[in-house]
Motif scaffolding. Sequence first.
Motif, PDB file in Angstrom:
ATOM      1  N   GLY A  56      -4.696 -68.484 -28.914  1.00  0.00           N
ATOM      2  CA  GLY A  56      -4.610 -69.863 -28.445  1.00  0.00           C
ATOM      3  C   GLY A  56      -3.279 -70.246 -27.828  1.00  0.00           C
ATOM      4  N   ARG A  57      -2.312 -69.341 -27.841  1.00  0.00           N
ATOM      5  CA  ARG A  57      -1.008 -69.662 -27.252  1.00  0.00           C
ATOM      6  C   ARG A  57      -1.108 -69.556 -25.732  1.00  0.00           C
ATOM      7  NH1 ARG A  57       4.656 -67.182 -29.327  1.00  0.00           N
ATOM      8  NH2 ARG A  57       3.864 -68.265 -31.170  1.00  0.00           N
ATOM      9  N   ARG A  58      -0.525 -70.539 -25.069  1.00  0.00           N
ATOM     10  CA  ARG A  58      -0.568 -70.539 -23.607  1.00  0.00           C
ATOM     11  C   ARG A  58       0.467 -69.573 -23.046  1.00  0.00           C
ATOM     12  NH1 ARG A  58       0.537 -73.754 -18.711  1.00  0.00           N
ATOM     13  NH2 ARG A  58      -1.470 -74.141 -17.681  1.00  0.00           N
ATOM     14  N   LEU A  59       0.090 -68.863 -22.001  1.00  0.00           N
ATOM     15  CA  LEU A  59       1.025 -67.962 -21.350  1.00  0.00           C
ATOM     16  C   LEU A  59       2.210 -68.739 -20.789  1.00  0.00           C
ATOM     17  CD1 LEU A  59      -1.266 -65.649 -19.157  1.00  0.00           C
ATOM     18  CD2 LEU A  59      -0.627 -65.366 -21.557  1.00  0.00           C
ATOM     19  N   SER A  60       3.346 -68.087 -20.732  1.00  0.00           N
ATOM     20  CA  SER A  60       4.483 -68.634 -19.984  1.00  0.00           C
ATOM     21  C   SER A  60       4.239 -68.294 -18.519  1.00  0.00           C
ATOM     22  CB  SER A  60       5.790 -67.999 -20.462  1.00  0.00           C
ATOM     23  OG  SER A  60       6.055 -68.354 -21.798  1.00  0.00           O
ATOM     24  N   LEU A  61       3.882 -69.294 -17.748  1.00  0.00           N
ATOM     25  CA  LEU A  61       3.472 -69.059 -16.366  1.00  0.00           C
ATOM     26  C   LEU A  61       4.655 -69.103 -15.412  1.00  0.00           C
ATOM     27  CD1 LEU A  61       0.220 -71.202 -16.276  1.00  0.00           C
ATOM     28  CD2 LEU A  61       0.394 -68.709 -16.424  1.00  0.00           C
ATOM     29  N   PRO A  62       4.608 -68.316 -14.354  1.00  0.00           N
ATOM     30  CA  PRO A  62       5.682 -68.323 -13.357  1.00  0.00           C
ATOM     31  C   PRO A  62       5.562 -69.514 -12.416  1.00  0.00           C
ATOM     32  CG  PRO A  62       3.968 -66.815 -12.688  1.00  0.00           C
ATOM     33  CD  PRO A  62       3.561 -67.343 -14.040  1.00  0.00           C
ATOM     34  N   GLN A  63       6.626 -69.716 -11.632  1.00  0.00           N
ATOM     35  CA  GLN A  63       6.613 -70.803 -10.657  1.00  0.00           C
ATOM     36  C   GLN A  63       5.723 -70.481  -9.460  1.00  0.00           C
ATOM     37  OE1 GLN A  63      11.135 -71.088 -10.518  1.00  0.00           O
ATOM     38  NE2 GLN A  63      10.613 -73.238 -10.395  1.00  0.00           N
ATOM     39  N   ARG A  64       5.573 -69.221  -9.154  1.00  0.00           N
ATOM     40  CA  ARG A  64       4.728 -68.796  -8.033  1.00  0.00           C
ATOM     41  C   ARG A  64       3.924 -67.577  -8.468  1.00  0.00           C
ATOM     42  NH1 ARG A  64       9.198 -65.523  -4.343  1.00  0.00           N
ATOM     43  NH2 ARG A  64       9.936 -64.294  -6.105  1.00  0.00           N
ATOM     44  N   PHE A  65       2.939 -67.215  -7.664  1.00  0.00           N
ATOM     45  CA  PHE A  65       2.065 -66.081  -7.965  1.00  0.00           C
ATOM     46  C   PHE A  65       1.440 -66.211  -9.351  1.00  0.00           C
ATOM     47  CE2 PHE A  65       5.284 -63.585  -5.211  1.00  0.00           C
ATOM     48  CZ  PHE A  65       4.680 -64.021  -4.047  1.00  0.00           C
TER      49      PHE A  65
END
Length: 239
Positions: free
Chosen positions: A213-222
């Motif tokens: 259930g933990r959200r990914l650390s998403l990048p600013q692009r791609f």
Amino acid sequence: MDWTREELLVAINLYCRIPFGRIHVGNPEIIQLAEKLGRTPGSISYKLANFASLDPSLDRRGATNVSKLDREVWNEFFEDWDRMIYESERKTAELLGGKEAVEESTDIEWQEGETRETTVQARVNQAFFRKMVLSNYEEKCCITGLANPYLLVASHIVPWSRDSRNRLNPMNGLCLNALHDRAFDRGLITVNPNYEVMVSSQVNHDLFEKYEGRRLSLPQRFVPDPAFLEFHRNEIFVQ
């Protein structure tokens, strides 16, 4: 002075492999490229900002003074990752005087039916994919936050063997530590449409369960393409 196609290829190469937040005149790589091209760091960073305005993976947009050639070369690059990454790596190596990225080492092994050039291109492109993905995630595992590059993997969402067109697409990549990369590859973890970790019922260990259930650390692009993640959930994940 107008930009040439070769210069734009080298600039796109740099755009893809440096963190988005480091596109500024003080970046040593931008300064180095400016010196080699006989341009100012400001002109290089502005060109990278132009590319940001063309980048569909960004919610925000950069500069808007985009030339026809900018758009043509950008589209050519992003529609044929395999060919254009290799070409841009060769141009960059020639310009910067470094040969390691494309050096045809005598210890490279290739399979029957493949040429040395094909094998070298595959190696170069795989290395560039890793650079793009790790840079995109600021060299941190997007699940655990582990920041040791020796333990990080540029993990394909849709496996290499299942989609040749998107093998090198950074939106088909996640930066994972080696353990969670292995689990992702084997379908023991996946990612839901909200970019949250899902853990297979086949796994019974805190190293995985605590991230459920933990959200990914998403990048600013791609940002990972939802279609690729859906494929992984449907075709790879073990319920």
